[in-house]
Structures are given as C-alpha cells and as structure tokens.
Design a protein around this motif. Structure first.
Motif, PDB file in Angstrom:
ATOM      1  N   ILE B 250      77.483 -33.273  11.843  1.00  0.00           N
ATOM      2  CA  ILE B 250      77.835 -32.930  13.329  1.00  0.00           C
ATOM      3  C   ILE B 250      78.975 -31.806  13.388  1.00  0.00           C
ATOM      4  CG2 ILE B 250      78.179 -33.639  15.497  1.00  0.00           C
ATOM      5  CD1 ILE B 250      75.964 -34.841  14.516  1.00  0.00           C
ATOM      6  N   LEU B 254      74.789 -28.814  13.859  1.00  0.00           N
ATOM      7  CA  LEU B 254      73.564 -29.263  13.202  1.00  0.00           C
ATOM      8  C   LEU B 254      72.600 -28.485  12.557  1.00  0.00           C
ATOM      9  CD1 LEU B 254      72.773 -31.561  16.275  1.00  0.00           C
ATOM     10  CD2 LEU B 254      73.255 -32.348  13.888  1.00  0.00           C
ATOM     11  N   THR B 288      89.724 -40.425  12.278  1.00  0.00           N
ATOM     12  CA  THR B 288      88.390 -40.654  13.199  1.00  0.00           C
ATOM     13  C   THR B 288      88.593 -40.162  14.427  1.00  0.00           C
ATOM     14  OG1 THR B 288      88.578 -42.929  12.162  1.00  0.00           O
ATOM     15  CG2 THR B 288      87.150 -42.465  13.980  1.00  0.00           C
ATOM     16  N   LEU B 289      89.905 -40.014  15.288  1.00  0.00           N
ATOM     17  CA  LEU B 289      90.178 -39.698  16.418  1.00  0.00           C
ATOM     18  C   LEU B 289      89.928 -37.957  16.346  1.00  0.00           C
ATOM     19  CD1 LEU B 289      92.961 -41.400  18.381  1.00  0.00           C
ATOM     20  CD2 LEU B 289      90.534 -41.082  18.998  1.00  0.00           C
ATOM     21  N   ALA B 292      86.538 -36.809  16.561  1.00  0.00           N
ATOM     22  CA  ALA B 292      86.191 -37.293  17.924  1.00  0.00           C
ATOM     23  C   ALA B 292      86.687 -36.049  18.890  1.00  0.00           C
ATOM     24  CB  ALA B 292      86.724 -38.293  18.389  1.00  0.00           C
ATOM     25  N   LEU B 295      84.711 -32.760  18.495  1.00  0.00           N
ATOM     26  CA  LEU B 295      83.610 -32.644  18.849  1.00  0.00           C
ATOM     27  C   LEU B 295      83.457 -32.473  20.558  1.00  0.00           C
ATOM     28  CD1 LEU B 295      81.319 -35.020  16.902  1.00  0.00           C
ATOM     29  CD2 LEU B 295      81.035 -32.714  17.004  1.00  0.00           C
ATOM     30  N   VAL B 296      84.541 -33.211  21.157  1.00  0.00           N
ATOM     31  CA  VAL B 296      84.845 -33.146  22.519  1.00  0.00           C
ATOM     32  C   VAL B 296      84.959 -31.795  22.826  1.00  0.00           C
ATOM     33  CG1 VAL B 296      86.354 -33.797  24.283  1.00  0.00           C
ATOM     34  CG2 VAL B 296      85.392 -35.730  22.761  1.00  0.00           C
ATOM     35  N   PRO B 299      81.539 -29.004  21.306  1.00  0.00           N
ATOM     36  CA  PRO B 299      80.452 -30.111  20.887  1.00  0.00           C
ATOM     37  C   PRO B 299      79.269 -29.494  20.062  1.00  0.00           C
ATOM     38  CG  PRO B 299      80.861 -29.575  23.347  1.00  0.00           C
ATOM     39  CD  PRO B 299      81.656 -28.611  22.463  1.00  0.00           C
ATOM     40  N   ASP B 307      73.771 -25.636  21.187  1.00  0.00           N
ATOM     41  CA  ASP B 307      73.407 -26.706  21.545  1.00  0.00           C
ATOM     42  C   ASP B 307      71.914 -26.804  21.520  1.00  0.00           C
ATOM     43  OD1 ASP B 307      73.724 -29.354  21.441  1.00  0.00           O
ATOM     44  OD2 ASP B 307      74.092 -29.441  23.779  1.00  0.00           O
TER      45      ASP B 307
ATOM     46  N   LEU C  56      72.526 -41.820  24.961  1.00  0.00           N
ATOM     47  CA  LEU C  56      72.548 -42.853  23.904  1.00  0.00           C
ATOM     48  C   LEU C  56      73.712 -42.946  23.128  1.00  0.00           C
ATOM     49  CD1 LEU C  56      69.454 -42.930  21.351  1.00  0.00           C
ATOM     50  CD2 LEU C  56      71.778 -43.621  20.752  1.00  0.00           C
ATOM     51  N   LEU C 103      85.956 -37.933  28.171  1.00  0.00           N
ATOM     52  CA  LEU C 103      86.211 -37.135  27.080  1.00  0.00           C
ATOM     53  C   LEU C 103      84.492 -36.790  26.385  1.00  0.00           C
ATOM     54  CD1 LEU C 103      89.170 -38.831  25.599  1.00  0.00           C
ATOM     55  CD2 LEU C 103      88.853 -36.287  26.353  1.00  0.00           C
ATOM     56  N   ALA C 104      83.883 -38.023  26.323  1.00  0.00           N
ATOM     57  CA  ALA C 104      82.581 -38.104  25.506  1.00  0.00           C
ATOM     58  C   ALA C 104      81.567 -37.267  26.215  1.00  0.00           C
ATOM     59  CB  ALA C 104      82.266 -39.244  25.147  1.00  0.00           C
ATOM     60  N   ARG C 106      81.487 -34.252  27.579  1.00  0.00           N
ATOM     61  CA  ARG C 106      81.688 -32.888  27.473  1.00  0.00           C
ATOM     62  C   ARG C 106      80.747 -32.857  26.275  1.00  0.00           C
ATOM     63  NH1 ARG C 106      86.766 -30.560  28.593  1.00  0.00           N
ATOM     64  NH2 ARG C 106      86.089 -29.070  27.057  1.00  0.00           N
ATOM     65  N   THR C 107      80.277 -33.648  25.731  1.00  0.00           N
ATOM     66  CA  THR C 107      79.236 -33.322  24.654  1.00  0.00           C
ATOM     67  C   THR C 107      77.607 -33.995  25.233  1.00  0.00           C
ATOM     68  OG1 THR C 107      79.535 -35.491  23.526  1.00  0.00           O
ATOM     69  CG2 THR C 107      81.083 -33.816  22.804  1.00  0.00           C
ATOM     70  N   ALA C 108      76.670 -33.799  24.428  1.00  0.00           N
ATOM     71  CA  ALA C 108      75.421 -34.316  24.789  1.00  0.00           C
ATOM     72  C   ALA C 108      74.605 -34.519  23.244  1.00  0.00           C
ATOM     73  CB  ALA C 108      74.514 -33.282  25.576  1.00  0.00           C
ATOM     74  N   VAL C 110      73.065 -35.604  20.055  1.00  0.00           N
ATOM     75  CA  VAL C 110      73.642 -36.247  18.754  1.00  0.00           C
ATOM     76  C   VAL C 110      75.227 -36.189  18.691  1.00  0.00           C
ATOM     77  CG1 VAL C 110      73.360 -36.403  16.505  1.00  0.00           C
ATOM     78  CG2 VAL C 110      71.581 -35.258  17.700  1.00  0.00           C
ATOM     79  N   ALA C 111      75.771 -35.288  19.311  1.00  0.00           N
ATOM     80  CA  ALA C 111      77.322 -34.935  19.337  1.00  0.00           C
ATOM     81  C   ALA C 111      77.805 -36.146  20.058  1.00  0.00           C
ATOM     82  CB  ALA C 111      77.627 -33.816  19.906  1.00  0.00           C
ATOM     83  N   MET C 113      76.491 -39.200  20.449  1.00  0.00           N
ATOM     84  CA  MET C 113      76.303 -40.362  19.752  1.00  0.00           C
ATOM     85  C   MET C 113      77.356 -40.487  18.726  1.00  0.00           C
ATOM     86  SD  MET C 113      72.306 -39.936  18.905  1.00  0.00           S
ATOM     87  CE  MET C 113      72.372 -40.613  17.285  1.00  0.00           C
ATOM     88  N   ILE C 114      77.797 -39.477  18.244  1.00  0.00           N
ATOM     89  CA  ILE C 114      78.843 -39.330  17.180  1.00  0.00           C
ATOM     90  C   ILE C 114      80.395 -39.620  17.866  1.00  0.00           C
ATOM     91  CG2 ILE C 114      80.153 -38.106  15.295  1.00  0.00           C
ATOM     92  CD1 ILE C 114      77.420 -39.056  14.286  1.00  0.00           C
ATOM     93  N   VAL C 115      80.282 -38.832  18.803  1.00  0.00           N
ATOM     94  CA  VAL C 115      81.988 -39.295  19.556  1.00  0.00           C
ATOM     95  C   VAL C 115      81.990 -40.310  20.265  1.00  0.00           C
ATOM     96  CG1 VAL C 115      83.182 -38.592  21.685  1.00  0.00           C
ATOM     97  CG2 VAL C 115      82.084 -36.722  20.578  1.00  0.00           C
ATOM     98  N   PHE C 119      85.147 -43.234  18.934  1.00  0.00           N
ATOM     99  CA  PHE C 119      85.835 -43.883  19.888  1.00  0.00           C
ATOM    100  C   PHE C 119      85.994 -45.206  19.218  1.00  0.00           C
ATOM    101  CE2 PHE C 119      85.964 -39.990  22.620  1.00  0.00           C
ATOM    102  CZ  PHE C 119      87.099 -39.881  22.526  1.00  0.00           C
TER     103      PHE C 119
END
Lengths: 431, 308, 314
Positions: B250, B254, B288-289, B292, B295-296, B299, B307, C56, C103-104, C106-108, C110-111, C113-115, C119
């Motif tokens: 990710i 992708l 880990t953060l 995250a 990606l935030v 994305p 995307d 998801l 926060l999450a 902002r993504t859609a 598969v991203a 899912m991973i975010v 967390f």
C-alpha cells in the motif's frame, strides 16, 4: 448453609428424578443441577483437559497431552480414584482466553466434567478462571504464572503441580550473583510474563547485592532480534534471557551470532529453548552457559527411580526426546506439572471421599489441606510444599550447565529458596 | 555499543528484512495489480515455502548446500502450482469479487494453517544454512589525530544474511525483466490495464490470472525458503509477514512494482533504525503510526499516481 | 401486512424468542447464547460501516478493546461502579472512533483497510506498553463483587443472559431505526455510489464520520459489556484476529442486513464448537465452510433469505 444439607438436597433431587423416570433426552433440557445429580457413581470421573492444541501454545499442548494421558493410564491401571476410572475430556482452547472461558463452560455444563485441568498460558488461565469460579468448577492450572498466588483469581482455581514464576526467579538470584556476576542485563518478552521476570528478578538480585544494568523488553510480534542486542550495556557480566513462542530458536541463535567468540556469562530460562533440540544448528555457542530447568531434560548421572518411571510411562528417552523420534523434543521442564497435578487431584478426591459434583467444595477443601508431597513416583520432579491459603505449590528448582551439548545440573535450589510471604488467603472466600 | 556501529548493524538487519519483504510484497502487488484481488492467504504461501523448505532439505542428502539449492528450486514451483489450482477451483468461480475473495482467502488461510499443523506439527524447525560464517565488521574512529580502524563489540553479520540481500536483488531484477521484456510479462501488463479489452484481443485472461496467482505465491514461497535458515519454519509465521507485506504494497502504491520495492526498503530499514532510538515496543508503535500517517496524508501511496 | 409490519414482526419476534429461550435452554447453550448476543452486537456495530456505508475496516478490535479497557481500567484503578465504568468504556470507543474516523476517512478502499489495521495495531501495542496498568497480554480479572450493576449480579447466568439480550435488543432496534431515517439513507447512497451521493449535495465526509462513530460506539458497548459480563479484560481482544471476526460474521450472516450479524456470529460459534467436539482440526472445517459458503451463498445467510423468500428484509 452446612455441607451436609447440600448433599442431602442433591440426593433428594436424584431420587425425585428417578421416580419421575425422566429419560436422557428430558434430562438434557433440565437445568444444570438436575443433569449432574443423575450421574451414576460407577461412571468414570471426568477431567476436562483444556489443551493448547492450536495457536502459539501448541508445542506445549502436545506434550501436556502425552504426559496427562500417561498419568491417567497409570492411575486407572492402579484402580482409578475411589474405585472409579478416570477419563480425560480434551478440548482445544486455541491458546485464546475467550475460547478458554467457553471451554470451561463446556466442561461444567455440557460434558459433565468433575474438574477442569491443564492450562499453561497465563492469559488463558486469567480469562478462564472467573468462569470456573462462577460455575464452582475446581480448576487445576499448570501455568507457572504468578496469577494464582497473587490473589487475582478465586477459591476454585489451584496450582498444585508447578511452581510459579516469582518463586522460580527468586530462587535463581543467589546462584547468578555468586557464580556468574553481579551486573545483569535482562532480555524478556514485553508482556506480563516477561514483566514478572523483570520485577521479581530485579528485586531478588538487589537483595543479593547485584544490580540489573540493562532491560531489553522484546515486543511479542518480533521475528528478528539482532537489532536489539547493541542495547546490552558493555559492563554487563551476565545476560539473563527468557523468551517464549515460535521465535525462541531464532532469538538464541542470533544472540550467539551477535557475541561471536567473546560472550559474557549467559543465564537463561529453558522456556527460551523448550521443545527445541539443543543440537540445532547455530546453538553451539550455548556450550558453557546456564539454564533454569523446572525438571532436568537430560537424565542425570544420579537419576532417581521416580524420574525413570516418569520417562518410561510417557515414552521419553534420556535426552528428553520422544523414544520414537529423537528430533521430537519434549517440554520437559514444564510437563511434569500435569502429571503431579493429576496425582494431587487423585489425592484430594480420595481425602474428600469425592463421589460427584456435589462434592466439589469438599475437594477444594481437601486440596487446601494438603501440606507436603514427598519425592515419589507421583511427584517425580521433587518433594513439594503446598500452601493452602495461596493455592500455590513450592518445589525445588534446577540450574543446569550446557556440557558437551547436554544440560547437566550444577545446582539445585531448595524449596525454601523459592518461598515468599503470602499475598492472599483464598480460604477466607466463600465456597 | 556506540552510535555509529549500532546504526550500521541496524541498517544491515533492516536490509535483510527489506530483501525478504520486497520479494513477498512484490508477489502480493502482482496479484493485486493484475487481478485486483486482496489475497489474505499470501502469508500462508510464505509459511508453506518455509515449511516445505524444511521438508525438502530433510529429504535430500548431499550436504546442506545441495539440499538448500534443491529447496530453492522445488519449493516455489510446488507452492505456485498449489496456488494456481486454488485460483482455478475457487477464486475463478467467485468472479474475483473483492469482498468474496477476502472471505475465501481467509478460508484458505485457515485450511493451509490447519493442514500444516496436522502434518508438520507445532514446532519451529530449523534448516541448516548452506553457509554461515560470522563476519566481524570494522568501524573507523578518529583518535590520536588519525583515522583508526577497529572491530567494535557485536558489530557483525553472517555470510548467509548477505546472501539473502543479494538473492533478493537478483530475483527481483529477474521479475522486473520478465514483466518488461517477455511475452508473458506483456500479457500480464495488458490484462492489468484492461482485462476485458485483453480478452477481446484473444488473451487467455483466465490462464493469465492462474499464472499470476501462481507466480505471486511462488515469490512468497521463495521469500520463505530464503528466510528459513535465519528464522525457523513455524505454522503461524505467515500472519506478521502478511501484515508487513500488505503495508509495503500500500505504501508503495498499489500494483506498482518499483514502488513496492522502494517501500520494502523503507519499511525494512526504518524498522531497524527506529529500534536504535526507542525502546522496542515503542519503536514498533512509532513505526506503525508512521505507516498510518503516510497513508492518511498520501492515500495513493508514496509512488502511486492515482486512486484506482 | 405491510413491509414495515413484517419487519417489526420479524425483529420483535427474534427478541421475544431469545427472551423465551432464557427459560428453556439448557445451561450450556444458555451461556453460549449470552456470549453470542454480545458478539453479535459487536458485529452489528461493524455492519453499520461495512454493510450500510460500504466501509471495510480491518481494525475494529480497537473499538471493542477501547470499550473493554475503558470499562475495566476505570473499575480497577479508579474504583468506578459498573454503570459509570460502562459509560467510560462506551465514551472511550466513541472518542477513539471520532479520531480514527477524522484521519482514516481521508483514505478509501484498500488504503482505508490498512490505515484502520495500523491504528488497531497501535492500540494493541499500547496496551502491552502500558503493562503496568493493563497487565498486557495476560490481562486481569474483574472480580465478581465489582460486577454488580444496580444490585444485579452480572455473574449470575440469568442476569447475564438478560443483560446481553438488553444490549443486543437496543443495538438491533437502534440500527433498524437508523437505516430507515435520512442519515441511514445517506449511508446506503454512499455505499451504492459515493460520487452520486456527493453530487446530490450530501456531505459525504460528515456522513461517513457519523457511520464510523456510530459503528465504533456500538462495538465499544459490546466490548465493555463483554468484559463486565465475563469478568476478564485482556490484550488478546485487541489483536488482528478480533478485527477479522466481525468481518467474517457479517459476511457470513449477510452484509447490509439487520439480523445478518446475529446469524453469522451464531453460525460461526456453533460451527467451531461442534466441529471441535468431533475433531481437533476444527479450523480446517471452519476454513472449508467459509470457502463453500462464499461460493454457494455469496450474499450470506440473511442475504440468501432476502433473495429467496423475504425480499423486504432490511
């Protein structure tokens, strides 16, 4: 309420049921007490065995199973308990506390078990014990966790077959500080079991005039370890390691690769290599290092008749491996606990005149009344002292040195070395 | 240990992780890129690679080197064939619907784990590395007015770990060459761009899918074979590896092979290097953060363009 | 009967049936059903996002754990009574869901899912890091005397069952009500076509945020209740596995159906329980069952019911 009135009411229920002539199908639909009291006294005693058959505890579960099966076979050959045969009812708990609690419920309310037994991993014990207490099902754990003696659990949870981590760790400190060094760095898993090692050993080594100079907690999901070893302070005289789970062999191997030819003294809990062959590639550097062993894996020159008997019954050779497959190494330092616990259940049931589930409270009281257990075929690891108030047993601990690829006992810590003041009195709780 | 040597050690360890991760994640990325399938069972193919490597090396005689080479060749083929069969019997019938394939691959994960537990057992078993010499590494220090070389305590690696890094580079180059320059690669890329159009042009899309799924699993198995002399084969080893390779795919964007490889390097190295500065569990939390938050705030991944 | 009446009859009937079962079930199944109802509540929470909004998540265990630990830690360290502790648990889950959602979202895809997965992993590791208070993976017991809610001892089988049923019924009817209201319709519009929902003038981000918070709050309520009813809080409940479970239950039971989560949780529970009685290889059976179900009943159990018999099933 006195116990005699309790058993009387159970009898009257039973006779009432019989006169009503209810069939088995109807009995299944009845509440708990009714189905239990319909059990015939000649029926076998059913011991619910909570087995780690899957999940991270599976390597232990296999050997806990073999040991328990062997002990039950011997008990039955010798006439069973109170004239009744013993039957193990095995359920997999997936080494998971949620499933563990469900399995306890199944033992108590579905498969008509008299007691539950055999759990190793602490989180499964702590997750299951509240249900055992509520269902008033005697729950005999073989976990070496400090949870029982710490007072967190309940009157129905007992650990009579294996010593707890506090006792083990405390008994090691004098040997470490007198023979290996005063400045210790500890490497341990970063969760409760590891934290117990950290806290109890730090206190114990300070009492001996030593100190812990470095603490390296390892996260449970870790698969490679070398990157943490540089955190070991240079002044370290002794490395103290204890790891559990599938990564243990990698851990020990990488420890050897890190130090190369110039290692400090190394003292480990055999948990780091339980069920692992000491002859595995990469473990040569362990020669001359020390291990705590709950029970010596390799038959010692002064091997007792009891240990011979124990090995023969389960099918284990003098190197602690299965006689059918020398690569199939047992969890020898822990599994004796299953054997000894089953004999404690037997002794308790005989003392209580146990006839059925209505006598569960009497069984707990009978076990609480046990004080000493002699070194014997029933207790092959060594003599034991049981503390009925804390529900925890105390016994000898072994320290072995790796000599020619085998663990040879160099020190036996006495029962007293592992004693500590009571933290709870379970006997004050209601039954 | 001093800071400099420690950083070097952590980087080397990170590079080994990166190599294995890049292999595994490129398999996952290939499957996702071409088939749009999130393969939750990918970690189990990695596990199977390691377990079968143990099996092959204990069957084949002729010393650890011969046995290991045999495993390196045989194991990915077996695992790839198994995966292709799973694709044709199960995934094809689900018409590659995203949600249903997730459930089906979770089912596959349980099946593979349990079958391994029942046949191979619960133990972690080692494979003897074909070669494994400990190499103490030197470090330079400025002292007495000049540069001096010395061997710091603990700064070392093994020849096998270096081999894993090299093998990772070689295999990934081969995959890249296959995608760019071979006919199979062309078919895959065409299917990735537009499977319906590809079908219309007479490309056997179904067979391409089976092949891609097989190659993806084969790459994971290869990673498993390479890692098993360092870490032992265990039936639960797939879980964490799956999480890490998911993250890599990710972060890389992708379906982008180059992005995947760069991300593997990034994740592998940062895992090693962050552990220099923080206590181990805190280091894991921070790493880990970090993923995250990447990606935030981006994305599409670091190297993805849009995307999809 | 109108559709609304049919819907009401079905769901009220289910709750009435579960209530009646309290008096007739044998002890073992009685206990199991109490557990399944709490887990089904967790799945209902999950379904708000997956089934109705099309989001998801792979990290729902963090909400379940937030509820469980919010409740358990405030009892253990602050000496709270069960009722306020339960509220702390639910509020922790809601707060966490708000932050994660901001926060999450902002993504859609598969991203996303991973975010959410990341967390959740952070929450899990934090529980381990705070081992001094949480006892890490080993967890801790919530003693029987700490679990007396308004004079009701929740460790008593019947009280536990009825408490679980109350929780389940509240969440079931709340979500049933939700999806029949405008907000719920926006959720479905987003699930069906997010772009079109946006063009129609809906504030898609805000609606999704609502969905995450509602979902997280229900999951936290389930987690807090689970700890309170069964007397244990442990880090295992924050692991990835417990994020995958509600996904499975919902997909098996039927995404986007109100009773699906319950059917899925019930089915999975007894599948594992019964097959583990027959063989040690129950995971194998579970795996095969998943593959077979997804191949031959792709809509899940309730989805098949809707397709074949009850076209009105919400």
């Amino acid at each position: 309420m006195s116990k005699s009135s309790e058993s009387k009411s159970a009898v009257s229920r039973r006779s009432a049921l019989k006169t009503l002539g209810l069939g088995a199908g109807a009995a299944a639909a009845l509440p708990l007490w009714a189905r239990y009291s319909s059990a015939e006294t000649a029926a076998p005693i059913r011991i619910g065995f909570q087995k780690h058959a899957t999940g991270i505890g599976a390597a232990y579960g296999r050997w806990y199973d073999r040991t328990s099966q062997a002990a039950v076979r011997l008990i039955n050959e010798a006439g069973g308990i109170n004239g009744r045969m013993v039957e193990l009812v095995t359920e997999d708990d997936g080494t998971d506390p949620k499933r563990g609690a469900e399995v306890i419920e199944k033992f108590a309310t579905q498969s008509n078990c008299d007691v539950a037994f055999g759990t190793l991993f602490s989180h499964v014990v702590v997750g299951s014990a509240p249900r055992a207490g509520e269902l008033k099902l005697p729950y005999f754990v073989v976990s070496e966790g400090h949870h029982v003696a710490s007072g967190m659990l309940n009157r129905y949870t007992v650990q009579p077959g294996i010593t707890d981590v506090k006792s083990q760790v405390q008994a090691m400190a004098p040997f470490v500080s007198q023979n290996l060094g005063k400045k210790v760095t500890m490497i341990f898993p970063d969760y409760a079991f590891g934290h117990d090692h950290r806290d109890f050993f730090t206190a114990a080594i300070e009492a001996q005039g030593g100190e812990v100079v470095g603490l390296i907690p390892i996260p449970p999901t870790e698969t490679s370890f070398t990157k943490y070893f540089p955190k070991i302070p240079r002044e370290t005289e002794v490395i103290y390691h204890v790891m559990v789970g599938p990564g243990v062999l990698t851990f020990v191997k990488e420890l050897g690769e890190f130090f190369g030819p110039s290692r400090p003294e190394i003292f480990g809990f055999i948990d780091s290599l339980e069920a692992v062959d000491l002859a595995s590639p990469g473990l040569e550097f362990l020669e001359g290092t020390y291990f705590w062993e709950g029970n010596p894996r390799y038959a010692q020159p002064d091997q007792t008749e009891y240990d011979k008997h124990f090995r023969a019954a389960i099918g284990i050779d003098e190197n602690g491996a299965s006689i059918n497959d020398s690569k199939d190494v047992s969890t020898y330092a822990h599994m004796f606990g299953c054997w000894e616990t089953l004999y404690v259940i037997k002794a308790g049931m005989e003392a209580a005149g146990y006839a059925g589930p209505q006598d569960r409270a009497k069984l707990i009281e009978a076990v609480e009344a046990i004080t000493t257990m002699p070194h014997s075929n029933e207790h092959p690891q060594g003599a034991k002292v049981f503390n009925g108030k804390t529900h925890q047993v105390f016994g000898p601990q072994y320290i072995s040195k790796v000599v020619d690829g085998k663990l040879m006992v160099v020190h036996t810590a006495s029962i007293e070395d592992g004693m500590y003041p009571d933290e709870v009195d379970y006997t004050t709780q209601a039954l | 240990m001093d800071f400099g040597p420690y950083l070097m050690l952590a980087t080397l360890e990170g590079a080994v992780l990166a190599a294995v991760l890049a292999l595994m994640a490129s398999g996952l990325s290939l499957v996702f890129g071409v088939m749009r399938v999130v393969n939750v069972a990918h970690g189990e193919f990695y596990m199977l690679g390691a377990v079968l490597a143990w099996w092959v090396t204990s069957m084949v005689g002729g010393g650890p080197a011969v046995a290991f080479v045999a495993a390196l060749i045989v194991v990915p083929v077996i695992v790839g064939a198994l995966a292709a069969a799973a694709d044709m019997t199960v995934l094809k019938r689900l018409e590659y619907d995203p949600e249903r394939t997730i459930v089906a691959t979770i089912g596959l994960l349980y099946i593979l784990q349990q079958v391994t537990l029942m046949t191979y057992g619960a133990d972690a078993r080692p494979v003897v590395p074909p070669f494994n010499t400990r190499l103490a590494l030197p470090w330079l220090e400025w002292s007495d007015g000049g540069l001096h070389m010395f061997w710091p305590w603990g700064l070392s690696t093994t020849t096998y770990k270096l081999f894993v890094i090299v093998a990772g580079i070689v295999i990934l180059s081969a995959v890249w060459a296959m995608m760019r320059h071979s006919r199979i690669g062309l078919l895959m890329r065409a299917t990735q761009l537009d499977s319906e159009m590809a079908q219309a042009f007479g490309i056997p899309v179904e067979r391409v899918y089976a092949l891609v799924f097989g190659i993806g699993a084969g790459l994971a198995a290869l990673a498993g074979v390479l890692i098993v002399p360092i870490q032992q084969a265990h039936y639960l080893m797939g879980g964490d590896a799956l999480l890490l390779s998911f993250i890599v795919v990710i972060i890389g964007g992708l379906g982008s092979l180059a992005g995947t490889i760069v991300a593997a390097l990034l994740i592998g190295l940062s895992d090693g290097i962050i552990s220099v500065f923080f206590s181990p569990t805190l280091a894991k939390i921070i790493a880990t953060l970090l993923v995250a938050f990447v990606l935030v705030f981006r994305p599409q991944g670091l190297f993805g363009t849009r995307d999809r | 009967m109108t559709e609304t009446q049919k819907i009401l009859v079905l769901h009220v009937g289910l709750i009435a049936l579960l209530f009646a079962l309290n008096f007739i079930l044998p002890a073992y199944h009685h206990g199991n059903l109490a557990r399944v109802m709490v887990l089904a509540t967790y799945a209902i929470g999950y379904n708000v996002m997956l089934g109705y909004t099309g989001l998801l998540s792979l990290g729902h265990a963090m909400f379940f754990a937030a509820g469980m630990y919010g409740m358990a830690l405030s009892i253990r360290h602050l000496g709270f009574a069960p009722a306020p502790a339960l509220l702390v648990g639910i509020a922790s889950g809601a707060g966490l869901a708000l932050v994660v959602g901001l926060l999450a979202l902002r993504t859609a895809g598969v991203a996303f899912m991973i975010v959410t997965l990341m967390f959740a992993q952070t929450v899990y590791l934090t529980i381990l890091l705070a081992g001094r208070w949480t006892r890490g993976d080993e967890g801790f017991v919530i003693q029987q005397h700490e679990r007396v809610l308004w004079g009701i001892d929740l460790s008593d089988p019947s009280s536990r069952y009825l408490a679980a049923l109350t929780l389940f019924a509240i969440c079931l009817f709340a979500t049933l009500n939700l999806i029949r209201r405008p907000l719920g319709r926006v959720f479905v519009a987003i699930r069906e076509n997010e772009e079109r929902a946006r063009l129609l003038g809906y504030n898609v981000f805000r609606a999704k945020l609502f969905s995450v918070v509602i979902s997280g709050t229900i999951s936290a309520a389930a987690g807090a209740s689970y700890g309170l009813l069964f007397g244990y809080a442990g880090a295992t409940f924050a692991t990835v596995q417990y994020s995958i479970f509600p996904l499975l239950w919902v997909l098996l039971g039927g995404t986007g159906t109100i009773i699906g989560p319950f059917l899925g949780a019930l089915f999975m529970f007894y599948l594992i329980d019964l097959s583990s009685g027959v063989t040690n290889a129950y995971m194998l059976i579970a795996g095969v069952a998943l593959v077979v179900l997804v191949m031959f009943a792709p809509q899940g159990i309730a989805g098949e019911l809707r397709r074949r018999i009850w076209s009105w099933l919400p």
